[in-house]
Design a protein around this motif. Structure first.
Motif, mmCIF file in Angstrom:
data_model
loop_
_atom_site.group_PDB
_atom_site.id
_atom_site.type_symbol
_atom_site.label_atom_id
_atom_site.label_comp_id
_atom_site.label_asym_id
_atom_site.label_seq_id
_atom_site.Cartn_x
_atom_site.Cartn_y
_atom_site.Cartn_z
ATOM 1 N N VAL A 187 -3.783 8.238 0.448
ATOM 2 C CA VAL A 187 -5.073 8.200 0.298
ATOM 3 C C VAL A 187 -5.776 9.278 0.930
ATOM 4 C CG1 VAL A 187 -7.328 6.731 0.570
ATOM 5 C CG2 VAL A 187 -4.852 5.463 0.119
ATOM 6 N N LYS A 213 -12.776 5.440 4.045
ATOM 7 C CA LYS A 213 -12.225 4.065 4.637
ATOM 8 C C LYS A 213 -10.850 3.886 4.593
ATOM 9 C CE LYS A 213 -16.647 2.125 2.830
ATOM 10 N NZ LYS A 213 -17.024 1.691 1.457
ATOM 11 N N ASP A 214 -10.381 3.083 5.585
ATOM 12 C CA ASP A 214 -8.834 2.835 5.580
ATOM 13 C C ASP A 214 -8.884 1.428 4.742
ATOM 14 O OD1 ASP A 214 -6.214 1.746 6.148
ATOM 15 O OD2 ASP A 214 -6.382 3.387 7.915
ATOM 16 N N ILE A 215 -8.273 1.707 3.468
ATOM 17 C CA ILE A 215 -7.966 0.323 2.854
ATOM 18 C C ILE A 215 -7.141 -0.559 3.399
ATOM 19 C CG2 ILE A 215 -7.631 -0.523 0.264
ATOM 20 C CD1 ILE A 215 -7.791 2.600 -0.545
ATOM 21 N N ALA A 216 -5.940 -0.053 3.724
ATOM 22 C CA ALA A 216 -4.817 -0.902 4.298
ATOM 23 C C ALA A 216 -5.512 -1.751 5.582
ATOM 24 C CB ALA A 216 -3.759 -0.271 4.874
ATOM 25 N N LYS A 260 0.815 2.061 13.287
ATOM 26 C CA LYS A 260 0.359 1.495 12.165
ATOM 27 C C LYS A 260 0.732 0.155 11.907
ATOM 28 C CE LYS A 260 0.148 6.114 10.543
ATOM 29 N NZ LYS A 260 0.793 7.298 9.624
ATOM 30 N N LYS A 268 -2.841 -2.031 11.423
ATOM 31 C CA LYS A 268 -3.139 -2.297 10.014
ATOM 32 C C LYS A 268 -2.769 -3.490 9.830
ATOM 33 C CE LYS A 268 -2.987 2.674 8.623
ATOM 34 N NZ LYS A 268 -3.612 3.443 7.651
ATOM 35 N N MET A 328 0.715 -1.084 -0.015
ATOM 36 C CA MET A 328 0.008 -0.007 0.032
ATOM 37 C C MET A 328 1.021 1.323 0.088
ATOM 38 S SD MET A 328 -2.426 -1.877 0.070
ATOM 39 C CE MET A 328 -3.942 -0.845 0.487
ATOM 40 N N CYS A 329 1.064 1.814 -1.235
ATOM 41 C CA CYS A 329 1.919 2.877 -1.291
ATOM 42 C C CYS A 329 1.096 4.234 -1.715
ATOM 43 C CB CYS A 329 2.919 2.586 -2.275
ATOM 44 S SG CYS A 329 4.345 3.520 -2.438
ATOM 45 N N ALA A 330 -0.157 3.909 -2.099
ATOM 46 C CA ALA A 330 -1.189 5.335 -2.338
ATOM 47 C C ALA A 330 -1.237 6.435 -1.209
ATOM 48 C CB ALA A 330 -2.246 4.870 -2.944
ATOM 49 N N GLY A 339 2.971 -1.414 4.064
ATOM 50 C CA GLY A 339 2.371 -0.183 3.758
ATOM 51 C C GLY A 339 3.540 0.853 4.155
ATOM 52 N N PHE A 340 3.141 2.001 4.011
ATOM 53 C CA PHE A 340 3.958 2.931 4.075
ATOM 54 C C PHE A 340 3.754 3.962 5.553
ATOM 55 C CE2 PHE A 340 7.430 3.599 0.855
ATOM 56 C CZ PHE A 340 6.975 2.435 0.103
#
Ligand code: C5P
Length: 400
Positions: free
Chosen positions: A278, A306-309, A338, A342, A274-276, A323-324
């Motif tokens: 958002v 909504k938190d996709i991750a 995080k 997540k 998950m690098c986007a 993720g980042f």
């Protein structure tokens, strides 16, 4: 090792062009098939007749033969070659290669070639030492070009210094090494999602809320994973970048679009990075008409996206999820939280305070954090960071 290999030899306008004849002979003796592409100036230093006789192939200099219109396709030469070696390479050609200039057949061939390229610089020692040439050489290295070290010695000018073209025997050794290199394809058969870029949250038909993400980090990750054999779906918000080769790209606009695109594909993959960037908030209502300005201040009410991750973290099972965290302060503590919240297998922390890291630039300085501890990397290109992430992805699957 070179038997049957297709070597495309590029020659540019340098006194060292005579050494290209020797190089061509050595390649032929080793069993390689050789085709030669020359810049127009190279013809002043060594004749096409010499090179055609040695390579046993017609020489390509111009895009077409003015007498009969016969077309020399830069694309077909690039496709034919197992390796493109430019020897000698002048400061001029190196500069053009570094900046995507394509004003002759050799340069268009370089831009369209999919094989590895080897460059053997040849020039006067002061031109070689000039900061511009050194920067251009560094750029080519960054782009994956192999640079043959230029030995010090006597130059055509009579000066002594670095800038001579390496000897043909040494260049053959490097060509052998490059064509025998096995591509690392340790992610063959793995299916992965990468999210990248910025989401756009509409306020009205004209305005939106977004952020400074350019997508460079996510696109570099998608490219690195695909090059190791993974089947990558890149779910991309706004960016000006083109999709990397062999990557499926799904374009989305808002955080809600990205959520749907990712969640509906997650069942079919082995993991997601998950690098986007958002949006965390989106306007509660999107005005169908352009909001007209009035005398009073304007308030726009926002609601959480909504938190996709986090959603993937709940359902991931033994799949990979990484993720980042981009933080302006207390980076490590926030990143650890995080990682836990997540359910990431690892998180890549970058700080807005580090010079050369963050939005838009081609470099990044990151720290990996996982359940076992942390690893801080020095400043490197985003593509190098992407390779280190791909190493971690490989390690994750190797352990399973
Ligand atoms: O909570 P924060 O936005 O800082 O978390 C960053 C990480 O979570 C990134 O990997 C980002 O891509 C992901 N994320 C997400 N969906 C959101 C917000 C963040 O996937 N709505």
């Amino acid at each position: 090792m070179l038997r049957g290999k297709h070597i495309l030899l590029g020659i540019t306008g340098s006194i060292a062009a005579y050494k290209a004849a020797m190089l061509c002979r050595l390649l032929k003796t080793a069993g390689a098939e050789v085709k030669v592409v020359m810049t127009p100036t190279a013809k002043e230093f060594i004749t096409p007749l010499t090179m055609a006789t040695l390579s046993k192939n017609p020489i390509a200099v111009e895009f077409y033969n003015p007498e009969n219109g016969d077309w020399h396709s830069h694309i077909s030469m690039g496709e034919w070659a197992d390796c493109f070696v430019i020897a000698p390479a002048t400061a001029n050609t190196i500069a053009k290669m570094a900046h995507g200039i394509a004003d002759n057949l050799l340069l268009t061939t370089y831009l369209s070639a999919r094989c590895r390229t080897i460059v053997a610089p040849a020039m006067d020692c002061d031109m070689f030492a000039h900061v511009t040439t050194q920067q251009n050489i560094a750029t080519l290295k960054e782009h994956g070009v192999v640079i043959v070290d230029s030995p010090a010695g006597e130059l055509a000018s009579g000066l002594l210094g670095k800038g001579r073209m390496a000897e043909p025997e040494q260049i053959v050794g490097i060509i052998e090494h490059v064509v025998s290199e096995k591509k690392k394809r340790d992610l063959d058969g793995r299916r992965l999602i990468v999210t990248a870029g910025a989401t756009i949250e509409a306020i009205d038909p004209v305005r939106f809320i977004s952020n400074h993400s350019t997508g460079k980090m996510g696109y570099a990750i998608a490219e690195a994973l695909a090059q190791r054999g993974a089947k990558v779906t890149l779910v991309s918000g706004r960016t000006a970048l083109a999709a990397p080769t062999d990557v499926e790209r799904i374009d989305v606009v808002s955080a809600e679009d990205m959520y749907r695109a990712v969640v509906e594909r997650f069942d079919d993959v082995d993991g997601a990075i998950m690098c986007a960037a958002v949006a965390d908030y989106t306007p509660k209502e999107v005005s169908a008409l352009k909001i007209k300005k009035g005398d009073d201040d304007l308030r726009i009410e926002l609601r959480r996206t909504k938190d996709i991750a986090a959603e993937l973290g709940r359902t991931k099972g033994n799949r990979l999820l990484a993720g980042f965290a981009l933080e302006s302060h207390d980076g490590e503590a926030h990143a650890r939280r995080k990682l836990h919240d997540k359910n990431f297998d690892f998180i890549v922390l970058n700080s807005l305070q580090d010079e050369g890291a963050g939005f838009g630039v081609d470099t990044n300085k990151v720290t990996f954090i996982d359940a076992d501890g942390k690893e801080s990397l020095p400043l490197m290109t985003k593509r190098e960071v992407a390779d280190r992430i791909a190493d971690r992805v490989e390690k994750f699957f190797a352990k399973r």
